[in-house]
Design a protein around this motif. Structure first.
Motif, PDB file in Angstrom:
ATOM      1  N   ILE A   1       0.597 -38.083  20.036  1.00 56.70           N
ATOM      2  CA  ILE A   1       0.801 -37.377  18.814  1.00 56.70           C
ATOM      3  C   ILE A   1       1.888 -36.374  19.056  1.00 56.70           C
ATOM      4  O   ILE A   1       1.438 -35.416  20.035  1.00 56.70           O
ATOM      5  N   SER A   2       2.975 -36.117  18.529  1.00 57.72           N
ATOM      6  CA  SER A   2       4.077 -35.270  18.721  1.00 57.72           C
ATOM      7  C   SER A   2       3.923 -34.009  17.623  1.00 57.72           C
ATOM      8  O   SER A   2       3.517 -34.389  16.465  1.00 57.72           O
ATOM      9  N   CYS A   3       4.507 -32.953  17.901  1.00 57.96           N
ATOM     10  CA  CYS A   3       4.637 -32.016  16.977  1.00 57.96           C
ATOM     11  C   CYS A   3       5.974 -31.722  17.189  1.00 57.96           C
ATOM     12  O   CYS A   3       6.682 -31.549  18.131  1.00 57.96           O
TER      13      CYS A   3
ATOM     14  N   ASP B   1       6.757 -28.022  25.919  1.00 60.99           N
ATOM     15  CA  ASP B   1       7.652 -29.057  25.109  1.00 60.99           C
ATOM     16  C   ASP B   1       6.965 -29.324  23.661  1.00 60.99           C
ATOM     17  O   ASP B   1       7.433 -30.279  23.002  1.00 60.99           O
ATOM     18  N   LEU B   2       6.172 -28.408  23.146  1.00 63.44           N
ATOM     19  CA  LEU B   2       5.566 -28.901  21.841  1.00 63.44           C
ATOM     20  C   LEU B   2       6.632 -28.687  21.005  1.00 63.44           C
ATOM     21  O   LEU B   2       7.563 -27.720  21.039  1.00 63.44           O
TER      22      LEU B   2
ATOM     23  N   ARG C   1      -0.310 -21.730  30.068  1.00 61.77           N
ATOM     24  CA  ARG C   1      -0.560 -22.836  29.364  1.00 61.77           C
ATOM     25  C   ARG C   1       0.669 -23.181  28.636  1.00 61.77           C
ATOM     26  O   ARG C   1       1.261 -24.126  28.315  1.00 61.77           O
ATOM     27  N   LEU C   2       1.277 -22.134  27.676  1.00 63.96           N
ATOM     28  CA  LEU C   2       2.444 -22.111  26.825  1.00 63.96           C
ATOM     29  C   LEU C   2       3.826 -22.299  27.623  1.00 63.96           C
ATOM     30  O   LEU C   2       4.626 -23.199  27.162  1.00 63.96           O
ATOM     31  N   LYS C   3       3.680 -21.947  28.889  1.00 65.26           N
ATOM     32  CA  LYS C   3       4.903 -22.100  29.660  1.00 65.26           C
ATOM     33  C   LYS C   3       4.836 -23.346  30.408  1.00 65.26           C
ATOM     34  O   LYS C   3       6.069 -23.419  31.153  1.00 65.26           O
ATOM     35  N   THR C   4       3.794 -23.997  30.428  1.00 59.64           N
ATOM     36  CA  THR C   4       3.833 -25.346  31.413  1.00 59.64           C
ATOM     37  C   THR C   4       3.318 -26.439  30.406  1.00 59.64           C
ATOM     38  O   THR C   4       4.025 -27.083  30.145  1.00 59.64           O
TER      39      THR C   4
END
Length: 236
Positions: free
Chosen positions: A16-18, A235-236, A228-231
Motif C-alpha cells: 500500500i503506497s501513499c 519514501d512515503l 524513523r522519518l529519515k529512514t
C-alpha cells in the motif's frame, strides 16, 4: 450492447503506497502534527487482533473504454491477496506523530508470515496510515517498535536497522541515545554472515554475546520518530 470482461489480477503482496512526502524537520517533537505526512505514530495497547479473509467480496466493477469499439464497458477486477489479514483494535496510550482523535483506533494489518509480530506484545509503538478514499487506517507493513519506560516515566525504545546502509549512517551521525539495559532483548545471529551482522547490529548500538545481539543504547521518542522519518518512512 455493453460487454463485460473479467480480468483477474493476482497480487503477490499487499503493498500500500501513499502520495505524501516527508517534510518534517529532523528535530520534530513528540505530539507534533504535520498534515503533509500520511503517518500516525503512537503507543498502542492491544485490545484485539482478529484474522479475516481478505478475498471475500474482492470483486470491483470499473468502467473502461474498449480500444476496438470505443464503447464504455464494465470490467470486473478480482484482487487476490496472498498475505494474512487482521483487524486490529488498540487503545491509544500516547500520540507521537499526528494525533489520533479517539482514545481507541481500529486498523487493518497484513503479514506474509502469519500473525503480526507486534501483536505478541501488549503495548508497542505502531505506525499506521489512512486510506482517505475508503476511510480506513492500515498498518505500515512490519513496522513497529517495542516500548519501555524509565524510572521517571519516560518512554523509550532502541534503533533497528535494515540492509540500507544509509540508515546506519544517519543513526551514527544523529542518534545520541543513552546507555540502557535490554538484557531480555536478544537476536540470534546463527544464520547471519559477519558482514550482515555489522549492518543489522552495529557495535555502536548492539553488543554481541554468545552469538546473540543485545541492544545497548536506548532512544527516547523524539529521537526515535526522527530516525524513523529519515529512514523507514523516507519514501512515503
Amino acid at each position: 450492447m455493453k460487454t463485460i470482461r473479467i480480468v483477474i489480477l493476482a497480487l503477490l503482496s499487499t503493498f500500500i503506497s501513499c502520495n505524501s512526502s516527508i517534510k518534517a524537520s529532523k528535530n520534530i517533537s513528540v505530539g507534533n502534527r504535520n498534515d503533509s505526512i500520511n503517518l500516525y505514530a503512537f503507543i498502542g495497547e492491544k485490545i484485539s487482533v482478529e484474522e479475516f479473509n481478505p478475498n471475500i467480496n474482492n470483486k470491483v466493477i470499473e468502467k473502461e473504454i474498449d480500444e476496438e469499439t470505443g464503447d464504455s464497458v464494465s470490467v470486473i477486477r478480482t484482487h487476490f491477496v496472498t498475505d494474512n489479514a487482521f483487524r486490529c483494535k488498540y487503545k491509544v496510550v500516547k500520540n507521537i506523530l499526528n494525533n489520533l482523535s479517539n482514545d481507541t483506533i481500529e486498523f487493518l494489518a497484513y503479514d506474509h508470515y502469519g500473525k503480526p509480530s507486534f501483536s505478541e506484545k501488549d503495548s508497542v509503538i505502531l505506525y499506521i496510515s489512512k486510506n482517505k478514499k475508503d476511510n480506513y487506517y492500515f498498518h505500515q507493513k512490519y513496522q513497529y517498535d517495542k516500548v519501555f519506560k524509565d524510572k521517571n516515566g519516560n518512554y523509550y525504545s532502541y534503533p533497528k536497522f535494515s540492509k540500507d546502509i544509509e540508515d546506519l549512517k544517519y543513526a551514527k551521525e544523529n542518534i545520541k541515545g543513552f546507555k540502557a539495559n535490554f538484557k531480555d532483548e536478544k537476536f540470534n545471529l546463527n544464520n547471519l554472515s559477519p558482514e550482515v551482522r555489522k549492518v543489522y547490529y552495529p557495535g555502536e548500538f548492539y553488543e554481541i554475546k554468545n552469538n546473540f545481539a543485545i541492544p545497548i543504547k536506548g532512544v527516547y521518542l523524539n529521537e526515535l520518530i526522527n530516525y524513523r522519518l529519515k529512514t523507514s518512512f523516507k519514501d512515503l
